[in-house]
Design a protein around this motif. Structure first.
Motif, PDB file in Angstrom:
ATOM      1  N   LEU A  59       0.828  -1.202   0.000  1.00 10.35           N
ATOM      2  CA  LEU A  59       0.000   0.000   0.000  1.00 10.35           C
ATOM      3  C   LEU A  59       0.863   1.253   0.000  1.00 10.35           C
ATOM      4  O   LEU A  59       2.039   1.210   0.373  1.00 10.35           O
ATOM      5  N   ASP A  60       0.247   2.369  -0.370  1.00 13.30           N
ATOM      6  CA  ASP A  60       0.922   3.665  -0.362  1.00 13.30           C
ATOM      7  C   ASP A  60       0.109   4.634   0.490  1.00 13.30           C
ATOM      8  O   ASP A  60      -0.708   5.392  -0.033  1.00 13.30           O
ATOM      9  N   PRO A  61       0.300   4.609   1.822  1.00 15.19           N
ATOM     10  CA  PRO A  61      -0.466   5.497   2.697  1.00 15.19           C
ATOM     11  C   PRO A  61       0.175   6.888   2.800  1.00 15.19           C
ATOM     12  O   PRO A  61       1.397   7.036   2.755  1.00 15.19           O
ATOM     13  N   VAL A  80      -6.316  13.446  11.587  1.00 19.28           N
ATOM     14  CA  VAL A  80      -5.471  13.106  10.441  1.00 19.28           C
ATOM     15  C   VAL A  80      -6.334  12.825   9.217  1.00 19.28           C
ATOM     16  O   VAL A  80      -7.305  12.061   9.293  1.00 19.28           O
ATOM     17  N   HIS A  81      -5.957  13.440   8.086  1.00 17.07           N
ATOM     18  CA  HIS A  81      -6.558  13.068   6.802  1.00 17.07           C
ATOM     19  C   HIS A  81      -5.668  11.965   6.229  1.00 17.07           C
ATOM     20  O   HIS A  81      -4.491  12.179   5.966  1.00 17.07           O
ATOM     21  N   GLN A  82      -6.253  10.799   6.075  1.00 23.21           N
ATOM     22  CA  GLN A  82      -5.515   9.610   5.634  1.00 23.21           C
ATOM     23  C   GLN A  82      -5.999   9.190   4.249  1.00 23.21           C
ATOM     24  O   GLN A  82      -7.192   8.963   4.045  1.00 23.21           O
ATOM     25  N   VAL A  83      -5.069   9.120   3.312  1.00 21.52           N
ATOM     26  CA  VAL A  83      -5.367   8.614   1.972  1.00 21.52           C
ATOM     27  C   VAL A  83      -4.462   7.415   1.739  1.00 21.52           C
ATOM     28  O   VAL A  83      -3.232   7.526   1.830  1.00 21.52           O
ATOM     29  N   VAL A  84      -5.074   6.279   1.467  1.00 22.68           N
ATOM     30  CA  VAL A  84      -4.317   5.051   1.224  1.00 22.68           C
ATOM     31  C   VAL A  84      -4.593   4.616  -0.213  1.00 22.68           C
ATOM     32  O   VAL A  84      -5.738   4.470  -0.615  1.00 22.68           O
ATOM     33  N   ARG A  85      -3.518   4.409  -0.939  1.00 19.92           N
ATOM     34  CA  ARG A  85      -3.618   3.961  -2.328  1.00 19.92           C
ATOM     35  C   ARG A  85      -3.029   2.562  -2.456  1.00 19.92           C
ATOM     36  O   ARG A  85      -2.107   2.209  -1.733  1.00 19.92           O
TER      37      ARG A  85
END
Length: 116
Positions: A59-61, A80-85
């Motif tokens: 993953l790319d968090p 926290v604004h968390q975006v996981v790709r």
């Protein structure tokens, strides 16, 4: 001595750069860290390093602190604004979470994740 907010801001920046040693330098060698991906907790630098190495292979968090406050019990709360790709760039998660830190002697001793 740096404030908790300064230490945590530095930790988030190092995490987003994938600078494991930079983040670990801000943590107790006996840190308790949530394994938000697989569940449970990992303990100490070696387990945190192994966890992040596994996670980043799949993953790319990216985690961006939005607000840092002090809790009623002396804990430090980070919205926290968390975006996981995924590795292909697809968004797996885009959400707000809270990271709650226990600091000891100017370093991170424990973190927990709360959903908001």
């Amino acid at each position: 001595m740096k404030s908790s907010a300064e230490i945590l801001t530095e930790a988030y920046a190092a995490f987003n750069r994938r600078d494991i040693d930079g983040v670990l330098s801000l943590m107790s060698t006996e840190v308790d860290w949530p394994n938000g991906w697989e569940g449970g907790y990992v303990h100490g630098h070696d387990e945190v390093r192994a966890y992040w190495t596994r996670q980043w292979a799949a993953l790319d968090p990216h985690v961006e602190p939005v607000r840092i406050t002090e809790g009623a019990l002396g804990e430090t709360v980070v919205d926290v604004h968390q975006v996981v790709r995924g590795r292909a760039g697809n968004i797996v998660a885009d959400q707000m979470v809270q990271h709650v830190y226990t600091m000891r002697d100017g370093i991170i001793a424990r973190m927990e994740i709360r959903t908001v």
